[in-house]
Design an enzyme around this catalytic site. Sequence first.
Site, mmCIF file in Angstrom:
data_model
loop_
_atom_site.group_PDB
_atom_site.id
_atom_site.type_symbol
_atom_site.label_atom_id
_atom_site.label_comp_id
_atom_site.label_asym_id
_atom_site.label_seq_id
_atom_site.Cartn_x
_atom_site.Cartn_y
_atom_site.Cartn_z
ATOM 1 C CB SER A 11 -0.898 0.016 1.237
ATOM 2 O OG SER A 11 -1.507 1.288 1.340
ATOM 3 C CG HIS A 36 -3.903 -1.742 -1.413
ATOM 4 N ND1 HIS A 36 -4.945 -2.590 -1.704
ATOM 5 C CD2 HIS A 36 -4.323 -0.979 -0.375
ATOM 6 C CE1 HIS A 36 -5.948 -2.354 -0.869
ATOM 7 N NE2 HIS A 36 -5.604 -1.374 -0.056
ATOM 8 C CG ASP A 38 -5.193 1.844 1.659
ATOM 9 O OD1 ASP A 38 -6.158 1.084 1.504
ATOM 10 O OD2 ASP A 38 -4.082 1.456 2.072
ATOM 11 C CG MET A 40 -8.172 6.542 3.329
ATOM 12 S SD MET A 40 -7.173 6.571 4.826
ATOM 13 C CE MET A 40 -6.109 5.164 4.526
ATOM 14 C CG HIS A 69 -9.266 -0.320 -0.082
ATOM 15 N ND1 HIS A 69 -8.642 -0.577 1.126
ATOM 16 C CD2 HIS A 69 -10.594 -0.420 0.160
ATOM 17 C CE1 HIS A 69 -9.563 -0.811 2.057
ATOM 18 N NE2 HIS A 69 -10.749 -0.708 1.489
ATOM 19 C CG MET A 71 -11.279 2.560 2.677
ATOM 20 S SD MET A 71 -9.933 2.465 3.855
ATOM 21 C CE MET A 71 -8.577 2.614 2.727
ATOM 22 C CG MET A 140 -11.643 -3.623 5.555
ATOM 23 S SD MET A 140 -10.214 -3.172 4.543
ATOM 24 C CE MET A 140 -9.201 -2.267 5.743
ATOM 25 C CG ASP A 178 -6.120 -3.213 3.512
ATOM 26 O OD1 ASP A 178 -5.101 -2.899 4.127
ATOM 27 O OD2 ASP A 178 -6.708 -2.449 2.705
HETATM 28 ZN ZN ZN Z 1 -6.543 -0.778 1.709
#
Ligand code: ZN
Length: 222
Positions: A11, A36, A38, A40, A69, A71, A140, A178
Amino acid sequence: MKNRNIIFSPSLFGGSFTNIEKSLQEISDSGATYSHFDVMDGNYVPEISFGLKFIQEARELSKLFFDIHLMVMNPEKFISGFAQAGADMITIHIESTKHIWAAISIIKQEGKLAGIALNPGTPVSSIITILPIIDYVLVMTVNPGIPGQKFIPQMNDKVKELNLIREKHGFNYLIGCDGGIGKPNIKELYDSGLDVAVIGRAFFAAKNKLSFLTELNDIVKN
Ligand code: ZN
């Protein structure tokens, strides 16, 4: 089952944001094939990370498989943007949308692999009807976006459950984990059905990233 290859997806959130070229190069040099991301939004999770432009620029720098990913709340609004920015696979949270089938079909229409993520408190039963059409389930193993979380060992049962369902019905989805994945837990997760290990800070903290991943690979295979 025994000879499956584990996929490592480092990540970028665990690396340097001011030098993504270096972070991406470190991932390639480690032998990992996935990267990866993330994403957010400060709403679905407390933290804010990066958005489309970051992915676009990273795409220009790297040929790695981009595992995005999301979020974010209402991910259906953002999927096409991320697909066009360079995603290869887009994973959205079942808890983040009221329109999971619509969201998954947008990912498919964009020609990308589609994943669903489950927070630690969300049961596998919440995604049971959609499992036949998705490519990836991300379990998760910590609560996302909250600093200082530790791996939740009970999540191993969720991996086992997803693996059993996959074998029983002949589904093709990969299973990822993850959060807090490392030497102490990767073997048990792999034996339960883990295919994709997302690794953040532990990856970037390792001095020799190639030997770190080689060591994890040896742990799962022995
Ligand atoms: Zn992630």
